[in-house]
Scaffold this active site. Structure first.
Site, short mmCIF file in Angstrom:
data_model
loop_
_atom_site.label_atom_id
_atom_site.label_comp_id
_atom_site.label_asym_id
_atom_site.label_seq_id
_atom_site.Cartn_x
_atom_site.Cartn_y
_atom_site.Cartn_z
CB VAL A 46 38.55 40.21 33.86
CG1 VAL A 46 38.78 39.07 34.74
CG2 VAL A 46 38.13 41.30 35.09
CE1 TYR A 76 27.17 44.06 47.43
CE2 TYR A 76 25.97 44.40 45.42
CZ TYR A 76 26.71 43.66 46.10
OH TYR A 76 27.57 43.02 45.65
CE LYS A 83 28.16 40.47 43.29
NZ LYS A 83 29.64 39.87 41.90
NE ARG A 111 36.02 43.31 58.81
CZ ARG A 111 36.39 44.53 59.46
NH1 ARG A 111 36.15 44.06 61.10
NH2 ARG A 111 37.31 45.34 59.59
CB THR A 112 36.12 40.28 51.56
OG1 THR A 112 35.23 41.07 50.85
CG2 THR A 112 35.71 38.77 51.87
CB ALA A 121 35.65 43.03 47.28
P1 NAD Z 1 38.22 39.91 47.59
O1 NAD Z 1 38.71 41.22 47.53
O2 NAD Z 1 38.95 39.31 48.42
O3 NAD Z 1 37.92 39.13 46.21
C1 NAD Z 1 37.82 39.77 44.82
C2 NAD Z 1 38.75 39.82 43.99
O4 NAD Z 1 38.25 40.25 42.22
C3 NAD Z 1 40.47 40.29 43.92
O5 NAD Z 1 41.32 38.78 44.40
C4 NAD Z 1 40.87 41.18 42.99
O6 NAD Z 1 41.91 41.08 42.69
C5 NAD Z 1 39.82 40.92 41.94
N1 NAD Z 1 39.50 41.60 40.82
C6 NAD Z 1 39.27 43.02 41.04
N2 NAD Z 1 39.65 43.07 39.46
C7 NAD Z 1 39.82 42.67 39.06
C8 NAD Z 1 40.26 42.68 37.42
N3 NAD Z 1 40.04 43.72 36.71
N4 NAD Z 1 40.40 40.91 37.15
C9 NAD Z 1 40.72 41.02 37.75
N5 NAD Z 1 40.33 40.20 39.01
C10 NAD Z 1 40.30 41.58 39.88
O7 NAD Z 1 36.71 39.97 48.19
P2 NAD Z 1 35.16 38.60 47.68
O8 NAD Z 1 33.99 39.53 48.94
O9 NAD Z 1 36.23 36.99 48.40
O10 NAD Z 1 34.57 38.70 46.41
C11 NAD Z 1 34.66 37.84 45.80
C12 NAD Z 1 33.25 37.57 44.74
O11 NAD Z 1 31.79 37.59 45.66
C13 NAD Z 1 32.97 38.70 44.49
O12 NAD Z 1 31.99 38.82 43.12
C14 NAD Z 1 31.91 39.90 45.15
O13 NAD Z 1 30.95 40.89 44.57
C15 NAD Z 1 31.23 38.06 45.61
N6 NAD Z 1 30.80 38.20 47.26
C16 NAD Z 1 31.02 38.87 48.31
C17 NAD Z 1 30.52 38.58 49.29
C18 NAD Z 1 31.28 39.52 50.68
O14 NAD Z 1 30.26 40.04 51.25
N7 NAD Z 1 32.32 39.76 50.88
C19 NAD Z 1 29.20 38.62 49.19
C20 NAD Z 1 28.63 37.90 48.06
C21 NAD Z 1 29.41 37.93 47.23
#
Ligand code: NAD
Length: 258
Positions: free
Chosen positions: A68, A158, A165, A195-196, A198
């Protein structure tokens, strides 16, 4: 009934089978949507192979590289969408990034570069993706992004991602206001900790999950599948009157005072 037959859906943010975007893609596919998937390219092509193998059972019509931060790739993504589908109904923004060093320790130590990176990838990207999708959402549409409670309250470690966010959630409201006239709805899901890849970069993610298990009304955190089901609802006609909202999918954690 939740039916996305005939709908085209571009899903960003799948990295592996723990990704929230993977949970969302599975639900959209189950509801009948035709999927386009983007992945973050790397020099060795590892991510491409991994994500391609993972999403194969969902038969995506499009599989595209998209960093992105790369404006050229952003333009190419929507050119490919236009060539394949002619229109787009659903856009899922499910990505974020901050330097690991900025997700622990003192928030005041955040560098300018770290701040800019986190805000650019995690918040501005929704603006640029929405701008690319808007002219292709000729029959209206639904845009969904993922956020977290750390954007409205202080959550230890965070840090800069909380600022990103907060910006992301305000993006949702400004975009919803602008795009409502085109029947394009824009909403966010505020998910509980999962748990992921990120989230493991955030210091103490397991402590966060245990805390939610103790405090949340449902006594547990949520799953990718639960977030996916809510995303499918927000992408469908069942939520036709909802826009500009942040919906909490967090086992009720956010309502608790103690
Ligand atoms: P994830 O690591 O599976 O997904 C994060 C994604 O971001 C990955 O696919 C990565 O390739 C992509 N990414 C990073 N930099 C990028 C770039 N420059 N261009 C394109 N893609 C890019 O982790 P997730 O937890 O599934 O995260 C997905 C969303 O959910 C995020 O916005 C995260 O903040 C949000 N979220 C996560 C949680 C949690 O606890 N896991 C809770 C609330 C919100």
């Amino acid at each position: 009934m939740l039916d996305l037959t005939g709908k085209t859906a571009l899903v960003t943010g799948i990295a592996n089978n723990r990704s929230i975007a993977w949970g969302i893609a599975q639900q959209l596919h189950a509801a009948g949507a035709d999927l386009g998937v983007t992945y973050l390219p790397d020099a060795k092509g590892k991510m491409e192979k991994k994500v391609k193998d993972l999403v194969e059972p969902l038969n995506p019509s499009l599989f595209l590289p998209l960093n992105v931060q790369n404006d050229e790739q952003m333009a190419e993504t929507f050119q490919a969408v236009k060539a394949q589908w002619g229109k787009i109904d659903i856009l899922v923004h499910c990505l974020a990034f901050a330097n690991r060093d900025d997700l622990t320790g003192d928030f005041s130590a955040t560098s300018r570069q770290g701040f800019q990176t986190a805000l650019d990838i995690s918040a501005y990207s929704l603006v640029s993706l929405a701008n690319g999708a808007k002219p292709l959402m000729t029959e209206g549409g639904s845009i969904v992004t993922l956020t977290y409670l750390g954007g409205v309250r202080v959550v230890p470690n965070y840090n800069v991602m909380g600022i990103a966010k907060a910006a992301l959630e305000m993006n949702v409201r400004y975009l919803a206001s602008e795009m409502g006239a085109h029947n394009i709805r824009v909403n966010g899901i505020s998910a509980g900790p999962i748990r992921t890849l990120a989230s493991s970069a955030v210091g103490g993610i397991l402590d966060m999950i245990h805390h939610v298990e103790e405090i949340a009304p449902l006594g547990r955190t949520v799953t990718q599948e639960e977030v996916g089901k809510t995303a499918a609802f927000l992408c469908s006609d069942l939520s036709s009157g909802i826009t500009g909202q942040i919906l909490y999918v967090d086992s009720g954690y956010n309502i608790m005072g103690m």
